[in-house]
Enzyme design. Structure first.
Site, PDB file in Angstrom:
ATOM      1  N   HIS A  79      -5.957  -0.432   4.349  1.00  0.00           N
ATOM      2  CA  HIS A  79      -4.935  -0.301   5.394  1.00  0.00           C
ATOM      3  C   HIS A  79      -4.759   1.154   5.811  1.00  0.00           C
ATOM      4  O   HIS A  79      -4.589   1.462   7.000  1.00  0.00           O
ATOM      5  CB  HIS A  79      -3.599  -0.860   4.897  1.00  0.00           C
ATOM      6  N   THR A  99      -4.490  -1.578  -0.020  1.00  0.00           N
ATOM      7  CA  THR A  99      -3.703  -0.534   0.627  1.00  0.00           C
ATOM      8  C   THR A  99      -4.594   0.608   1.104  1.00  0.00           C
ATOM      9  O   THR A  99      -4.361   1.191   2.170  1.00  0.00           O
ATOM     10  CB  THR A  99      -2.641   0.013  -0.350  1.00  0.00           C
TER      11      THR A  99
END
Length: 306
Positions: free
Chosen positions: A49, A46
């Site tokens: 990202h 994450t």
């Protein structure tokens, strides 16, 4: 004693590319908070990202990182279950503790969450202030680097397998993505392989990741760069499909592959996060196949205690 002065932190900006090391004032805990001196913080997919702007942050700038472990340096007057000097790991998000989900023991589904590294400052820094309710004590025998993994990666994998996927003996399980989360899932599934006849199929685009998965206990591996996943899965399962697919990538293509790999009545547990739209096919096919799509986000305090 108050920890004053400045600390260093790595910041992510909403409107700027890259990460920036900055010096900022050390945060001061409120009455229900503790100040944690961070000893380790993992790098999650994450976080990648976020850095690549595939997932937005809610602030103009924020310190990323949500896999945190450290030592309490200060505590507020209303903190009673923890003491200065305690080794702790931190939940990846701040749950309110008051909504229907929190009261039901599903803190990961809190309706007013604040996610570390997205909505509030996270762990890529020397210190962080957090509410007492998001703390868990870290055993003295557990190195901080491993405690940080328990704080998110292992906890998330455990919750997906046991609380959401409810994997049972003799089931064939497809692990889509053999990175950090997938690796921890295989480690957690290995005792079921030995004791309950569970069989693991690991799928990834990295040959190194698949080699690691095989060493950790995967019965079969599928290299999507060289093999057709659907063909291999049909061969392994004698045309039936897998009982459970654990999707740890968060891409539309891998979600589709995971869903198609299921047998009738199979269960897809969605763990990977991303902004792409998933395609599960026609409504009549979904109804007729009886496949379940089960989202799994974070983990509950109960899963952490288990």
């Amino acid at each position: 004693m108050s920890t004053t002065g400045n600390m260093k932190g790595i910041f992510l900006y909403k409107e700027r590319e890259g990460l920036f090391l900055e010096e900022v004032p050390t945060p001061q805990p409120q009455n229900d908070e503790v100040l944690v001196q961070l000893k380790a913080c993992g790098v999650c997919g994450t976080d990648v990202h976020l850095t690549e702007k595939h997932i937005p942050i809610s602030l103009s700038k924020v310190i990323p990182g949500h896999e945190m472990a450290g030592v309490i340096k200060e505590k507020g007057s209303e903190v009673h279950s923890f003491s200065v000097g305690d080794r702790v790991l931190i939940f990846p998000q701040i749950f309110c503790g008051k909504c229907y989900a929190c009261k039901a023991g599903s803190e990961e589904l809190c309706v007013k969450p604040k996610i570390f590294g997205m909505d509030v400052n996270g762990g890529f820094a020397e210190y962080v202030c957090v509410p007492e309710r998001v703390l868990l004590k870290a055993p003295a025998r557990l190195p901080f680097t491993e405690a940080a993994l328990f704080a998110e990666s292992i906890g998330v994998a455990y919750h997906a397998i046991f609380a959401r996927g409810k994997i049972q003996g003799n089931e064939k399980v497809l692990v889509v993505g053999a990175g950090g989360l997938g690796t921890n899932a295989i480690k957690l599934l290995k005792p079921l392989v030995d004791s309950s006849g569970v069989q693991i199929i690991a799928m990834d685009a990295s040959s190194l990741a698949l080699e690691r998965a095989k060493k950790l206990g995967a019965n079969w591996t599928i290299d999507v760069q060289k093999q057709d996943p659907q063909q291999i899965i049909q061969e392994i399962t004698q045309g039936e499909g897998v009982d459970v697919a654990l999707e740890f990538v968060g891409k539309a293509a891998t979600v589709k592959t995971a869903y198609r790999s299921l047998k009738k009545g199979g269960r897809l547990v969605l763990v990977g996060v991303g902004s792409e739209k998933a395609d599960f096919g026609s409504i009549i096919a979904m109804a007729a196949n009886g496949k379940s799509v089960i989202p799994s986000f974070g983990y509950s305090r109960q899963s952490a205690q288990d």
